[in-house]
Design a protein around this motif. Sequence first.
Motif, PDB file in Angstrom:
ATOM      1  N   ARG A 121      -8.243  34.187  13.957  1.00  0.00           N
ATOM      2  CA  ARG A 121      -9.450  34.002  14.440  1.00  0.00           C
ATOM      3  C   ARG A 121      -9.783  33.718  16.275  1.00  0.00           C
ATOM      4  NH1 ARG A 121      -6.839  28.732  14.790  1.00  0.00           N
ATOM      5  NH2 ARG A 121      -4.231  29.366  14.860  1.00  0.00           N
ATOM      6  N   GLU A 122     -10.345  33.602  16.391  1.00  0.00           N
ATOM      7  CA  GLU A 122     -11.221  33.541  17.421  1.00  0.00           C
ATOM      8  C   GLU A 122     -11.200  31.883  18.399  1.00  0.00           C
ATOM      9  OE1 GLU A 122     -14.248  36.872  19.912  1.00  0.00           O
ATOM     10  OE2 GLU A 122     -15.019  35.278  18.765  1.00  0.00           O
ATOM     11  N   VAL A 123     -10.210  31.615  19.080  1.00  0.00           N
ATOM     12  CA  VAL A 123     -10.148  30.318  19.632  1.00  0.00           C
ATOM     13  C   VAL A 123     -10.579  29.920  20.989  1.00  0.00           C
ATOM     14  CG1 VAL A 123      -8.443  28.434  18.953  1.00  0.00           C
ATOM     15  CG2 VAL A 123      -8.742  30.128  17.834  1.00  0.00           C
ATOM     16  N   VAL A 124     -11.385  29.375  21.525  1.00  0.00           N
ATOM     17  CA  VAL A 124     -11.486  28.954  22.526  1.00  0.00           C
ATOM     18  C   VAL A 124     -11.018  27.379  22.580  1.00  0.00           C
ATOM     19  CG1 VAL A 124     -12.856  27.921  24.370  1.00  0.00           C
ATOM     20  CG2 VAL A 124     -13.371  30.163  22.841  1.00  0.00           C
ATOM     21  N   PHE A 125     -10.232  26.751  23.832  1.00  0.00           N
ATOM     22  CA  PHE A 125      -9.306  25.551  23.751  1.00  0.00           C
ATOM     23  C   PHE A 125     -10.427  25.400  24.725  1.00  0.00           C
ATOM     24  CE2 PHE A 125      -5.643  28.367  21.516  1.00  0.00           C
ATOM     25  CZ  PHE A 125      -5.337  27.767  20.476  1.00  0.00           C
ATOM     26  N   VAL A 126     -10.393  24.221  25.094  1.00  0.00           N
ATOM     27  CA  VAL A 126     -10.943  23.141  26.101  1.00  0.00           C
ATOM     28  C   VAL A 126     -10.427  22.169  26.166  1.00  0.00           C
ATOM     29  CG1 VAL A 126     -13.187  21.965  27.239  1.00  0.00           C
ATOM     30  CG2 VAL A 126     -13.697  24.398  25.431  1.00  0.00           C
TER      31      VAL A 126
ATOM     32  N   LEU B  49      -1.101  30.281  17.004  1.00  0.00           N
ATOM     33  CA  LEU B  49      -2.142  31.797  16.929  1.00  0.00           C
ATOM     34  C   LEU B  49      -0.712  33.057  16.862  1.00  0.00           C
ATOM     35  CD1 LEU B  49      -3.858  31.611  20.654  1.00  0.00           C
ATOM     36  CD2 LEU B  49      -4.575  31.081  18.400  1.00  0.00           C
ATOM     37  N   SER B  50      -1.063  33.458  15.828  1.00  0.00           N
ATOM     38  CA  SER B  50      -1.486  35.108  14.920  1.00  0.00           C
ATOM     39  C   SER B  50      -1.493  36.099  16.864  1.00  0.00           C
ATOM     40  CB  SER B  50      -1.454  35.241  14.208  1.00  0.00           C
ATOM     41  OG  SER B  50      -1.033  34.577  13.416  1.00  0.00           O
ATOM     42  N   PRO B  51      -1.144  37.529  16.314  1.00  0.00           N
ATOM     43  CA  PRO B  51      -0.996  38.049  16.962  1.00  0.00           C
ATOM     44  C   PRO B  51      -2.517  38.882  17.129  1.00  0.00           C
ATOM     45  CG  PRO B  51       1.553  38.087  16.360  1.00  0.00           C
ATOM     46  CD  PRO B  51       0.840  37.238  15.480  1.00  0.00           C
ATOM     47  N   ASP B  52      -2.889  38.594  15.646  1.00  0.00           N
ATOM     48  CA  ASP B  52      -4.516  38.843  15.701  1.00  0.00           C
ATOM     49  C   ASP B  52      -5.727  37.910  15.993  1.00  0.00           C
ATOM     50  OD1 ASP B  52      -3.506  37.705  13.903  1.00  0.00           O
ATOM     51  OD2 ASP B  52      -4.390  38.472  12.136  1.00  0.00           O
ATOM     52  N   ASP B  53      -5.291  37.297  16.375  1.00  0.00           N
ATOM     53  CA  ASP B  53      -5.996  36.000  16.896  1.00  0.00           C
ATOM     54  C   ASP B  53      -6.414  36.665  18.132  1.00  0.00           C
ATOM     55  OD1 ASP B  53      -6.032  34.485  14.891  1.00  0.00           O
ATOM     56  OD2 ASP B  53      -4.172  33.185  15.360  1.00  0.00           O
ATOM     57  N   ARG B  54      -7.621  35.735  19.250  1.00  0.00           N
ATOM     58  CA  ARG B  54      -7.861  35.824  20.089  1.00  0.00           C
ATOM     59  C   ARG B  54      -8.318  34.608  20.499  1.00  0.00           C
ATOM     60  NH1 ARG B  54     -12.243  41.102  20.310  1.00  0.00           N
ATOM     61  NH2 ARG B  54     -13.648  39.441  19.945  1.00  0.00           N
ATOM     62  N   PHE B  55      -7.916  34.259  22.010  1.00  0.00           N
ATOM     63  CA  PHE B  55      -7.830  33.335  22.341  1.00  0.00           C
ATOM     64  C   PHE B  55      -8.047  33.301  24.007  1.00  0.00           C
ATOM     65  CE2 PHE B  55      -3.799  34.006  23.874  1.00  0.00           C
ATOM     66  CZ  PHE B  55      -3.864  33.046  24.788  1.00  0.00           C
ATOM     67  N   ASN B  56      -9.244  31.877  24.107  1.00  0.00           N
ATOM     68  CA  ASN B  56      -9.229  31.780  25.642  1.00  0.00           C
ATOM     69  C   ASN B  56      -8.660  30.146  26.060  1.00  0.00           C
ATOM     70  OD1 ASN B  56      -9.900  32.188  28.948  1.00  0.00           O
ATOM     71  ND2 ASN B  56     -11.625  32.925  28.357  1.00  0.00           N
ATOM     72  N   VAL B  57      -8.385  29.766  27.460  1.00  0.00           N
ATOM     73  CA  VAL B  57      -8.280  27.967  27.396  1.00  0.00           C
ATOM     74  C   VAL B  57      -9.032  27.970  28.336  1.00  0.00           C
ATOM     75  CG1 VAL B  57      -6.736  26.780  28.199  1.00  0.00           C
ATOM     76  CG2 VAL B  57      -6.302  28.544  26.858  1.00  0.00           C
ATOM     77  N   VAL B  58     -10.440  26.729  28.309  1.00  0.00           N
ATOM     78  CA  VAL B  58     -10.919  26.794  29.259  1.00  0.00           C
ATOM     79  C   VAL B  58     -10.445  25.177  29.836  1.00  0.00           C
ATOM     80  CG1 VAL B  58     -13.317  25.333  30.052  1.00  0.00           C
ATOM     81  CG2 VAL B  58     -13.469  27.596  28.522  1.00  0.00           C
TER      82      VAL B  58
ATOM     83  N   SER C   9     -12.030  37.058  29.544  1.00  0.00           N
ATOM     84  CA  SER C   9     -12.937  37.607  28.515  1.00  0.00           C
ATOM     85  C   SER C   9     -11.551  36.918  26.823  1.00  0.00           C
ATOM     86  CB  SER C   9     -13.471  38.475  28.596  1.00  0.00           C
ATOM     87  OG  SER C   9     -12.050  39.493  28.588  1.00  0.00           O
ATOM     88  N   MET C  10     -12.075  37.110  26.363  1.00  0.00           N
ATOM     89  CA  MET C  10     -11.275  36.265  25.311  1.00  0.00           C
ATOM     90  C   MET C  10      -9.946  37.918  25.343  1.00  0.00           C
ATOM     91  SD  MET C  10     -12.442  34.162  23.689  1.00  0.00           S
ATOM     92  CE  MET C  10     -11.943  33.438  22.049  1.00  0.00           C
ATOM     93  N   ARG C  11      -8.978  37.384  24.942  1.00  0.00           N
ATOM     94  CA  ARG C  11      -7.758  37.811  25.270  1.00  0.00           C
ATOM     95  C   ARG C  11      -6.895  38.062  23.754  1.00  0.00           C
ATOM     96  NH1 ARG C  11      -5.796  38.632  30.019  1.00  0.00           N
ATOM     97  NH2 ARG C  11      -7.553  39.737  31.800  1.00  0.00           N
TER      98      ARG C  11
ATOM     99  N   LEU D 259     -18.969  27.744  24.352  1.00  0.00           N
ATOM    100  CA  LEU D 259     -20.239  27.297  23.135  1.00  0.00           C
ATOM    101  C   LEU D 259     -20.625  29.465  23.372  1.00  0.00           C
ATOM    102  CD1 LEU D 259     -21.165  24.121  22.096  1.00  0.00           C
ATOM    103  CD2 LEU D 259     -19.483  26.110  20.479  1.00  0.00           C
ATOM    104  N   SER D 260     -20.487  30.146  24.326  1.00  0.00           N
ATOM    105  CA  SER D 260     -21.570  30.491  24.868  1.00  0.00           C
ATOM    106  C   SER D 260     -20.786  32.163  24.627  1.00  0.00           C
ATOM    107  CB  SER D 260     -21.773  30.685  26.390  1.00  0.00           C
ATOM    108  OG  SER D 260     -20.160  30.675  27.766  1.00  0.00           O
ATOM    109  N   VAL D 261     -19.302  31.775  24.378  1.00  0.00           N
ATOM    110  CA  VAL D 261     -18.052  33.608  23.928  1.00  0.00           C
ATOM    111  C   VAL D 261     -19.264  33.751  22.723  1.00  0.00           C
ATOM    112  CG1 VAL D 261     -16.232  34.025  23.045  1.00  0.00           C
ATOM    113  CG2 VAL D 261     -16.550  32.099  25.053  1.00  0.00           C
ATOM    114  N   ARG D 262     -19.316  35.310  23.277  1.00  0.00           N
ATOM    115  CA  ARG D 262     -19.950  35.815  22.910  1.00  0.00           C
ATOM    116  C   ARG D 262     -19.022  36.474  21.134  1.00  0.00           C
ATOM    117  NH1 ARG D 262     -22.267  41.451  24.198  1.00  0.00           N
ATOM    118  NH2 ARG D 262     -23.308  41.478  22.174  1.00  0.00           N
ATOM    119  N   SER D 263     -19.598  36.458  20.005  1.00  0.00           N
ATOM    120  CA  SER D 263     -19.185  36.306  18.736  1.00  0.00           C
ATOM    121  C   SER D 263     -18.648  37.537  17.913  1.00  0.00           C
ATOM    122  CB  SER D 263     -19.437  35.009  17.448  1.00  0.00           C
ATOM    123  OG  SER D 263     -20.202  35.588  16.854  1.00  0.00           O
ATOM    124  N   ASP D 264     -17.833  37.497  17.675  1.00  0.00           N
ATOM    125  CA  ASP D 264     -17.344  38.874  16.485  1.00  0.00           C
ATOM    126  C   ASP D 264     -17.361  38.460  14.914  1.00  0.00           C
ATOM    127  OD1 ASP D 264     -16.210  40.550  14.873  1.00  0.00           O
ATOM    128  OD2 ASP D 264     -15.862  41.627  17.120  1.00  0.00           O
ATOM    129  N   PRO D 265     -18.349  38.883  13.834  1.00  0.00           N
ATOM    130  CA  PRO D 265     -18.082  38.532  13.121  1.00  0.00           C
ATOM    131  C   PRO D 265     -16.941  39.001  12.126  1.00  0.00           C
ATOM    132  CG  PRO D 265     -19.632  40.502  13.205  1.00  0.00           C
ATOM    133  CD  PRO D 265     -19.450  40.033  14.386  1.00  0.00           C
TER     134      PRO D 265
END
Length: 670
Positions: free
Chosen positions: A320-325, A351-360, A372-374, A407-413
């Motif tokens: 998962r690629e998660v942005v928390f707001v 979160l799992s180690p293979d997930d990426r995330f950020n917080v706003v 950027s996403m970490r 929502l502007s974070v570039r997504s990875d398929p």
Amino acid sequence: MARRVGLIWVLSALLTGALASSPQPLAVKSLNDWLNQVGTGELLLKPTESSAGNSAINGWDSAVHLGAEVDVKVSGPVAAVTLKQSYRNDSPHYVEAIYAYPIAESAAVHYMEVIVGSRRIVGEIREKAQAKAIYQDAKKQGKRAALVEQQRPNLFTSKVANIAPGETIHVELRYTEALAIDGREFSLRLPTTMTSRFHPQESSIKPVEQGPIVPSSAVGQSSHLADITVDIDGGWPIQNIESPSHPFVERSLGRGYRVHMGSSFSDKVAMDQDVVLRWQLDPVASASGAVFSEEYKGEHYALVMLRTPDEMTSGPRMPREVVFVIDTSGSMAGQRMYHAKQALSQAVERLSPDDRFNVVEFNNQHSRLFSSMRSASAINVKQALNWVGRLQGGGGTMMLPAVEDALSVRSDPAYLRQVILITDASVGNEAEILRVVERQRKGARLFTVGIGVSPNSYLLRKAAQVGQGDYVYIASGQEVKARMQRLFAKLENPVLKQLNIDLPEGAEAEVWPNPLPDLYHGRPLYLAMKLDKPIDHLVLKAQTDRLWQQRIALPEPTEATGIHTLWAREKIAAQLDGLRQGKTQEEVRQAVLAVALEHAVMSPYTSFVAVEETPVRPAGEDLKKASVPNRRPVDQAYPKTALGLTQQWYLASLLMLVGLALLVRVRLRA
């Protein structure tokens, strides 16, 4: 000494500038502004023009609020609610009254009645402008008249003209709503107050501003109390009735239970938080769904509830690629901020180690934890938890830029993209936020976590719907873990998407919502249907990681009232969505009017009006005013955005005068 005075002068100037420049709600300028900002069920009385100068808000003030009675009849997943509020005119003058009250955003309001003394005034549904003209004409002629209008999806106002001295009035609304269901849990929410809504000055939407909201100690012990009774006939065996908001008592009714909020059946509860009641289906109840039907004007209507298939609740996990707001505005200060940080910390730790995330985080402005996403490595998760732990509530609620940024974070398929918004949703520019979610999510799914005892549940639920996600509410610290566990089940399990249904051969139906929403773990599918004939089964088709379909046998329908109003409300909601999708106001207005008038339901374009033909107010008799404040939500600290512009300038001016006085005193001594 001179240095001390200089320091005081500098501090005064800084405070003056900060107070004057911080984003604040606009000042109240008119009755419309007042109606857009009202809080707990309050009766507003319009004085004569000669007395208007004595009012704090342009001649409008509130009357004594004696209390409310709420009677709820639950049948399966449907609740029929009767809400009656009682007010008394203690003045020796005739009055025109206006009362405002928040109700459930999913309610289909289909009846209004006003009782003034021994007289009953029953409302009729009319086009909004026509209803207003009828009311205004009757008011001028001294006739008793009543008008109910929808100001917001979850806020209605009623006007009652020419109330005689000493009379008590009762304003009754009836509405129907479908209950929120999550797995085997059924939930009923009854709003009793609302949190002040912040409105950005640059917004093009009409402002929603706060009215007078004061501590409970300021309204007295006998005011703002509600007598609430809920009769539950679950349709199946039920158990584990609970309320995270209030104490309650219960007794068996054979097939169900009678629940009264309070410590005894004679108790009333303070109107300073939403009433939340939940119950569970007995594990032996294995029904796959329920059908409730009604005949209305020769047409057959049905509400069909289908439960999520168990075999679709497991499957391969995608990273998962998660942005928390997280909302850190003034309305979140205190308990709300603490609970929001608890919820966010649990989500980050999940979160799992293979997930990426950020917080706003956002208040007057917004900022990101990382540029950027970490990856959700142990180091990054620890850094996030430390950052979250230092967050505090304060400032305005500039939600729109923060949501846009997330929502502007570039997504990875290769990743499942999710945005999780944690907030009390106390904003007035809902339409702008929903428009951004719809147009900019680009495959991301938006989930909302409602914080507090009186959240703006309309925005929370609608944003999740538009964002093809889901929502949970957290009202107390005791339920943070359990509520977040429910959210995690949705975030981490496959979703049924691209849903459609096939009816039996020869059957035709108009089904809402359309298109059907995606389904998450535990959520049922509600279908509001207008059928040409009853049906005994349907075929549900969906997409996960493969094509899937299931034939679902429907039980015998249960006859119920108000089903056609739920169908009408779903259709009207879809028509109003057209405003975000390029349709003109007039196109939407005409479409909504046709449905609302046919089914006698409230909408932005229809109102209830009632007139008693015999004039009662003597010619020349003035209208006077009374006053009552509103209960502040019990979990809300005094918001740092609560000062209006007038109060800001008063405080700023006072600080400047103190500084000048001290400076003059020192110079005189010198």
